[in-house]
Design a protein around this motif. Structure first.
Motif, short mmCIF file in Angstrom:
data_model
loop_
_atom_site.label_atom_id
_atom_site.label_comp_id
_atom_site.label_asym_id
_atom_site.label_seq_id
_atom_site.Cartn_x
_atom_site.Cartn_y
_atom_site.Cartn_z
N ARG A 433 0.97 -1.05 0.09
CA ARG A 433 -0.18 0.06 0.10
C ARG A 433 0.80 1.16 -0.03
O ARG A 433 0.46 2.26 -0.88
CB ARG A 433 -0.90 0.02 1.16
CG ARG A 433 -1.84 1.34 1.34
CD ARG A 433 -2.84 1.06 2.35
NE ARG A 433 -3.54 2.25 2.50
CZ ARG A 433 -4.80 2.28 3.51
NH1 ARG A 433 -4.97 1.28 4.21
NH2 ARG A 433 -5.32 3.48 3.78
N SER A 434 1.82 1.56 1.08
CA SER A 434 2.56 2.70 1.08
C SER A 434 3.55 2.76 -0.18
O SER A 434 3.93 3.97 -0.75
CB SER A 434 3.50 2.66 2.49
OG SER A 434 4.19 1.60 2.33
N THR A 437 1.43 3.77 -3.02
CA THR A 437 1.03 5.36 -3.04
C THR A 437 2.21 6.19 -3.42
O THR A 437 2.05 7.19 -4.03
CB THR A 437 0.67 5.61 -1.47
OG1 THR A 437 -0.50 4.43 -1.27
CG2 THR A 437 0.39 7.07 -1.38
N GLN A 438 3.51 5.92 -3.00
CA GLN A 438 4.68 6.77 -3.13
C GLN A 438 4.87 6.58 -4.58
O GLN A 438 5.30 7.63 -5.10
CB GLN A 438 5.64 5.96 -2.39
CG GLN A 438 7.16 6.94 -2.57
CD GLN A 438 8.02 6.54 -1.60
OE1 GLN A 438 7.80 5.36 -0.85
NE2 GLN A 438 9.45 7.12 -1.47
N THR A 441 2.43 8.84 -6.19
CA THR A 441 2.77 10.23 -5.85
C THR A 441 3.70 10.76 -6.81
O THR A 441 3.81 11.93 -7.17
CB THR A 441 3.08 10.12 -4.26
OG1 THR A 441 1.97 9.58 -3.53
CG2 THR A 441 3.24 11.66 -3.88
N ASP A 452 -2.62 10.86 -2.90
CA ASP A 452 -2.44 10.56 -1.65
C ASP A 452 -3.05 9.28 -1.32
O ASP A 452 -3.71 8.77 -2.20
CB ASP A 452 -2.78 11.50 -0.49
CG ASP A 452 -4.35 11.80 -0.78
OD1 ASP A 452 -5.21 10.82 -1.09
OD2 ASP A 452 -4.99 13.00 -0.56
N ASP A 453 -2.73 8.77 -0.20
CA ASP A 453 -3.26 7.41 0.17
C ASP A 453 -4.78 7.23 0.06
O ASP A 453 -5.31 6.18 -0.37
CB ASP A 453 -2.66 6.97 1.65
CG ASP A 453 -3.24 5.60 2.08
OD1 ASP A 453 -2.43 4.71 1.48
OD2 ASP A 453 -4.03 5.26 3.00
N ASN A 454 -5.56 8.21 0.33
CA ASN A 454 -7.07 8.15 0.33
C ASN A 454 -7.44 7.94 -1.19
O ASN A 454 -8.26 7.04 -1.50
CB ASN A 454 -7.49 9.35 0.83
CG ASN A 454 -7.18 9.33 2.41
OD1 ASN A 454 -7.32 8.59 2.97
ND2 ASN A 454 -7.45 10.69 2.94
N LEU A 456 -5.72 6.32 -3.41
CA LEU A 456 -5.29 5.15 -3.80
C LEU A 456 -6.33 4.14 -3.47
O LEU A 456 -7.01 3.25 -4.08
CB LEU A 456 -4.09 4.84 -2.96
CG LEU A 456 -3.44 3.12 -3.36
CD1 LEU A 456 -3.49 2.79 -4.69
CD2 LEU A 456 -2.38 2.71 -2.38
#
Length: 675
Positions: A433-434, A437-438, A441, A452-454, A456
């Protein structure tokens, strides 16, 4: 006559005095010639010419006053030459200490001290030998200009002195070169002795944690640094750098090869086949950077202590020889693999490995010397980011494209559903997940956009909800409506069971999950009612009581109902024996409900009315099954046959021209193979 005789005696006395002065000068020149002759072949030539010079000056016919004036000039010229000769003697005395090889390894500080004396002496000779030679040349020119000696002698002596001045660079007869060669040999010996590859703890063990990095002792590092300083001071830094890079580069390369890095040269374009190699890539790259190259960088800095630029160049060469570029080439191979959903996960793995090592890469490879590594790394990161985002953005489109594909003929769960459910859960899981997201981004930042994460989470949930829309379309594609009920029961239960308790299920919410459970219950009830639920009424007792006194009539009704039951049961069983319920628990529960709907009614009917036909000669024609037979048959329904082909649809990828050009074959593999 007396006066003439006295005058002649005075003249003879003056001549003898001049001769003695010249003889003294010649003697000093002879001493200089002998001293220089000991130092080399060129000086021997001068020595051989001194007797000729001596013979040439004997018949001097110069005036006495001129000869008297020449004496002091000769003395002043010979003085500096004598000082130079003393230094030559000192240089000659250093030979035994500098040409003994054992002295380098057994007493390096002592050897370097003697070498320093040689360098100091040669520095003195370099500064003064030319001056002394020039003074001697001046006196020779003086003698020649005033015709105080034989012209041939003067010419030969002038030529010898000119040759001596031009040969000042080799005044030690090659002693310094020999000493530096021995130091260089000792430098290589120390490196070879302490540069053995790392040994694995167990043969075939590819776990970097099992490897203990070797270390060059501090004392040896100090020796290497001392030797390098002297060699570099004498113009041999390149020799040292090459020797050092050869020894340490080969050592690191051999250590990494012991881990088994053949997979780095794998040329396959299948991301799924690369999956095990990508996991090894991450572990081995971390080990190579943290345990090998980190240590090599520190060692370079220690050995090339006062030469940081040389240390950077040498480390860059070691890193290249060790194979750091092979790791980057493997990452490029992953980025160039055929596009499919599995490739996205592998690209995220590669990015995660590189990103975790980013501070180390910047520190180790940040200088000008490592410009190729920097360039290859930046290029790889860009290709990984672009490739990952391209696949992720296509996922929703691919799910929508499956809407027009036929559903599984057996009513089972399409692999697309299993795949997408597990795949999306992975994307939102702790591992990816992270990272995803990165990656997105970074990609959006290149386009001056925000992510941002939301965003995703919303994108992944949208993929799942788009897949739900496919369910109704697929169910309507079945000609047999009963099979469509079984299909919907399968697919809703799959979503409920496999997403409950997961990160994706948590994000979708309990209400969403309960809705799928309720849909499963609904379609299960409809399926039973519309199929197996139609059999029990065929064994109705209606009409049999009225004819209880008419045995023959009752027997005919019982036969008719057995026959109708058998016909409908056989038809249902034959048709549904090719259908599957993908989940084992749901299969057993459904079979139990089918058994409960039929077997008790059948058993009761058999007990009450079976005797009416059992005594008939054609009883087997009507009583085809026992209650136990039905129980066994019905409990084996809907089992997924091993090796049975599964329809999943072709999950394809669009390229930038919006044309579908290649199948994403990774979808066809079992979701259990995902890592």
């Amino acid at each position: 006559m007396g006066m003439d005789h006295e005058e002649e005696e005075r003249r003879m006395a003056s001549l003898l005095a001049a001769r003695r002065a010249l003889r003294a000068g010649v003697d000093k020149s002879r001493a200089l010639s002998h001293a220089l002759a000991r130092e080399g072949s060129r000086l021997e030539e001068i020595q051989m010419r001194l007797p000729v010079m001596e013979a040439a000056v004997r018949p001097i016919r110069a005036p006495r006053k001129a000869l008297a004036a020449a004496g002091p000039n000769i003395d002043r010229a010979v003085g500096p030459a004598a000082a130079v000769l003393k230094v030559f003697d000192a240089v000659h005395g250093l030979e035994p200490s500098l040409l003994v090889r054992a002295g380098v390894s057994e007493d390096l500080p002592g050897y370097l001290a003697v070498l320093a004396q040689l360098e100091e002496a040669l520095h003195f000779l370099s500064d003064n030998c030319g001056v002394a030679s020039q003074w001697l040349a001046d006196i020779v020119a003086y003698l020649g200009e005033r015709k105080l000696a034989d012209p041939r002698f003067v010419s030969d002596l002038a030529e010898a002195l000119e040759h001596l001045k031009n040969s000042s660079a080799d005044l030690d007869g090659g002693l310094l070169t020999a000493a530096l060669d021995m130091l260089e040999a000792e430098f290589r010996r120390l490196l070879a002795e302490h540069s053995s590859p790392l040994a694995m703890k167990e043969p075939g063990d590819s776990n970097p944690a099992s490897v203990a990095p070797s270390r060059i002792p501090v004392a040896v590092v100090h020796k290497l640094s001392l030797i390098l300083d002297r060699l570099a001071a004498n113009g041999r830094l390149d020799h040292c750098s090459t020797a050092y890079a050869d020894a340490r580069g080969d050592t690191v390369s051999a250590s990494l090869r012991a881990l088994g890095l053949d997979y780095l040269k794998d040329s396959t374009e299948d991301a799924q086949a690369l999956s095990p190699s990508v996991e090894l890539f991450g572990r081995h790259l971390v080990f190579a950077v943290h345990h090998l190259l980190e240590a090599e960088r520190k060692l370079c800095v220690a050995v090339f202590e006062r030469r940081p630029e040389a240390a950077s160049l040498c480390f860059a060469e070691i890193a290249a020889r060790a194979g750091i570029l092979d790791f980057l080439k493997f990452g490029r191979a992953v980025a160039d693999a055929r596009k499919d959903p599995i490739k996205l996960l592998r690209l995220l793995d590669v990015f995660d490995s590189l990103n975790k090592l980013r501070p180390d890469f910047n520190r180790l490879f940040g200088g000008k010397a490592c410009v190729e590594i920097q360039s290859r790394t930046r290029e790889l990161v860009k290709r990984v980011v672009d490739g990952a985002v391209e696949i992720f953005e296509e996922l929703l489109v691919q799910v929508e494209l499956q809407r027009d594909m036929p559903p599984p003929v057996d009513g089972g769960v399409p692999r697309l559903v299993s795949f997408v459910a597990k795949y999306c859960n992975q994307l939102l899981g702790e591992q990816y997940r992270s990272v995803l997201t990165q990656v997105i981004t970074i990609h959006r930042s290149w386009r001056k956009e925000v992510f941002d994460d939301n965003m995703l989470v919303d994108a992944v949930l949208n993929i799942v909800k788009t897949l739900e829309v496919n369910f109704d379309t697929w169910s309507k594609a079945y000609e047999d409506v009963t099979l469509s009920y079984l299909f919907m029961m399968n697919i809703h239960w799959h979503f409920f069971k496999h997403l409950k308790g997961t990160k994706l299920g948590e994000l979708l919410g309990d209400a969403w999950l309960r809705e799928h459970e309720q849909y499963k219950d609904y379609y299960s009830a409809v399926f039973l009612r519309e199929s197996w639920g139609t059999l029990a009424p065929l064994l109705s007792r209606e009409g049999l009581i009225l004819f209880s006194k008419g045995r023959a009539t009752a027997r005919d009704l019982v036969k008719q109902r057995f026959k109708s039951f058998n016909t409908n049961f056989d038809e249902l069983y034959q048709k549904q024996s090719t259908w599957v319920i993908s989940d084992r628990d749901l299969q057993q529960k459904t079979c139990h409900l089918v058994v409960q709907a039929i077997v008790p009614v059948y058993r009761s009917f058999m007990q009450n009315y079976g005797p009416l036909v059992e005594q008939d000669v054609s009883a087997s024609k009507y009583v085809k099954y026992s209650a136990e037979d039905l129980d066994k048959m019905l409990n084996t329904l809907f089992l997924l046959k091993s090796g049975k082909p599964r329809r999943a649809g072709s999950f394809q990828i669009r390229h930038s021209n919006d044309k579908i050009t290649s199948e994403m074959t990774g979808l066809y593999r079992s979701a259990s193979t995902l890592k």
